[in-house]
Design a protein around this motif. Structure first.
Motif, mmCIF file in Angstrom:
data_model
loop_
_atom_site.group_PDB
_atom_site.id
_atom_site.type_symbol
_atom_site.label_atom_id
_atom_site.label_comp_id
_atom_site.label_asym_id
_atom_site.label_seq_id
_atom_site.Cartn_x
_atom_site.Cartn_y
_atom_site.Cartn_z
ATOM 1 N N GLU A 74 34.842 21.010 48.063
ATOM 2 C CA GLU A 74 33.716 21.557 47.307
ATOM 3 C C GLU A 74 32.871 20.451 46.655
ATOM 4 O OE1 GLU A 74 32.838 24.593 47.479
ATOM 5 O OE2 GLU A 74 31.243 24.533 46.008
ATOM 6 N N LYS A 109 22.821 24.383 51.947
ATOM 7 C CA LYS A 109 23.795 25.312 51.351
ATOM 8 C C LYS A 109 23.821 25.183 49.829
ATOM 9 C CE LYS A 109 26.543 25.785 55.457
ATOM 10 N NZ LYS A 109 27.785 25.522 56.175
ATOM 11 N N LYS A 181 29.133 20.158 47.321
ATOM 12 C CA LYS A 181 29.008 20.525 48.736
ATOM 13 C C LYS A 181 28.601 19.291 49.561
ATOM 14 C CE LYS A 181 28.505 25.474 48.445
ATOM 15 N NZ LYS A 181 29.939 25.674 48.640
ATOM 16 N N PHE B 97 26.524 27.916 43.067
ATOM 17 C CA PHE B 97 27.582 28.350 42.163
ATOM 18 C C PHE B 97 28.922 28.278 42.874
ATOM 19 C CE2 PHE B 97 27.076 32.498 44.232
ATOM 20 C CZ PHE B 97 28.392 32.953 44.326
ATOM 21 N N SER B 98 29.989 28.159 42.122
ATOM 22 C CA SER B 98 31.324 28.224 42.711
ATOM 23 C C SER B 98 32.305 28.723 41.657
ATOM 24 C CB SER B 98 31.766 26.845 43.219
ATOM 25 O OG SER B 98 32.018 25.978 42.143
ATOM 26 N N THR B 113 32.167 30.909 46.582
ATOM 27 C CA THR B 113 30.949 30.120 46.326
ATOM 28 C C THR B 113 29.730 30.797 46.922
ATOM 29 O OG1 THR B 113 30.759 28.762 48.331
ATOM 30 C CG2 THR B 113 32.417 28.078 46.716
ATOM 31 N N ASN B 114 28.568 30.169 46.699
ATOM 32 C CA ASN B 114 27.325 30.748 47.202
ATOM 33 C C ASN B 114 27.317 30.865 48.727
ATOM 34 O OD1 ASN B 114 26.909 27.782 46.250
ATOM 35 N ND2 ASN B 114 25.593 28.013 48.050
ATOM 36 N N THR B 115 28.153 30.087 49.413
ATOM 37 C CA THR B 115 28.170 30.199 50.880
ATOM 38 C C THR B 115 28.925 31.464 51.330
ATOM 39 O OG1 THR B 115 30.072 28.727 50.885
ATOM 40 C CG2 THR B 115 27.959 27.744 51.420
#
Lengths: 201, 180
Positions: A74, A109, A181, B97-98, B113-115
């Motif tokens: 992450e 993303k 990310k 966000f996560s 998360t946003n994904t």
């Protein structure tokens, strides 16, 4: 009987002292020991953050300096203690953090990156503008030299928004380069991927 | 001679205590740190399944956590296996966000998360402790393998002007027990 009590007293004293000062040992582990850390130029990261496979001493060190940190799937956290020449970062000098490529994060993303400066005490550096970080969720424009720079100094260079203040005191400081990310390449080629250079002016 | 032996014995005992302390600290330090956060939240009256929203950035006056970051806001919650599965609902949010799910030893068990979301739509995420509890396998979920879980929500903030908007999103996050 008395001798046993004395022995117990000194045993407990040793035990409690080592627990009390364990944080200092963790500081040393975090900053000096390599462990599973990866060093790329001035920057150092630990790709085992948040993973069960990480050793207990490293897990303790991570809990000490970055409790609740994301794992490298992450976020990748790079820390710098020295400049490009290997000299300690020190507030008596001015520095330029030079990017020659876009930060390798997944902008599509909603990934983003940031650079934060910390004083010798590991806390944010006092300054009137409350300026501690530069971050972006967008790609930046490289100049004619194919570079993008962030400036570090005690006083603000004229008309430059990409500036972070250093401490007025003469002290060492550290930098954190966070990549939320991050591209897989940053994890898989952490040793060789191109990272910003920290140049003493 | 006897005096010398006693001094040596005392030193050895002191050293042994120190080594024992190191072992205990190495083993338990991450748990102690998480328990500190939990105790702090409890003092503020925040129990299991309830959020603590950190609604502004720290500054140089804050000396609680070393190397704090100044580009995401946080929402924190603890949940416990005894309360059964939970549903976490996140409103539409057009920025990073996560939610990280940590066990009591600071290991990350997974993320929401946003994904994992459809852009501009509210999204839900289910939190289970046992695979057999899963009713709808089509919905995004995590199966935790620890009794205690610390949920750390991070929300990207583009600029200081965006903070009130992000605060509204934080207030709208829901964490609901599935058994109720």
């Amino acid at each position: 009987m008395t001798i046993y009590l004395i022995i117990l007293f000194f045993f407990m004293w040793g035990l409690l002292l080592s627990i009390k000062y364990f944080g200092h040992i963790l500081d040393f582990v975090a900053e000096k020991s390599k462990g599973r850390g990866v060093q790329n130029g001035s920057w150092k990261t630990h790709l085992g953050v948040g993973r069960k496979s990480t050793s207990q001493i490293e897990r303790a060190a991570i809990a000490h300096i970055g409790l609740g940190a994301n794992d490298s799937d992450e976020t990748i956290y790079w820390n710098a203690f020295t400049d490009n020449n290997g000299d300690d970062l020190h507030s008596s000098h001015n520095y330029q953090i030079v990017f020659t490529v876009q930060p390798q994060v997944k902008f599509d993303k909603k990934g983003f990156w940031s650079i934060t400066v910390y004083g010798n005490d590991k806390f944010l550096i006092p300054n009137e503008d409350h300026k501690y970080v530069i971050h972006s969720d967008k790609k930046f424009e490289l100049d004619s030299n194919n570079q993008f720079s962030i400036y570090l100094s005690k006083t603000k260079p004229e008309e430059n928004e990409f500036w972070l203040p250093l401490a007025e005191n003469e002290e060492n400081f550290t930098l954190a380069y966070r990549c939320y990310k991050a591209e897989d390449e940053m994890k898989n080629k952490a040793l060789t991927i191109e990272l910003p250079q920290i140049i003493k002016n | 001679m006897t005096f010398g032996i006693i001094i040596l014995l005392i030193l050895a005992t002191f050293l042994l205590g120190g080594i024992a302390g190191l072992f205990v600290s190495v083993l338990l330090y991450p748990k102690w740190e998480i328990q500190k956060v939990k105790r702090h939240m409890k003092k503020e009256g925040i129990g299991y399944g309830e959020w603590k929203h950190v609604s502004k950035f720290v500054d140089h006056h804050t000396k609680v956590i070393v190397k704090p970051n100044c580009e995401t806001l946080y929402s924190l919650a603890f949940i416990h296996k005894k309360d059964g599965p939970y549903k976490l609902t996140m409103p539409a949010f057009d920025t990073y966000f996560s939610f990280a799910f940590l066990d009591e030893n600071t290991n990350v068990q997974g993320y929401f998360t946003n994904t994992d979301t459809i852009e501009n739509k509210e999204s839900s995420f289910l939190i289970y402790y046992d695979e057999n509890e899963i009713l709808d396998k089509s919905q995004a979920c995590i199966i935790l393998d620890s009794k205690l879980c610390w949920i750390i929500g991070r929300f990207g903030v583009g600029s200081l002007e965006d903070i009130p908007e992000v605060n509204k999103i934080q207030e709208a996050i829901r964490l609901v027990k599935l058994n109720h």
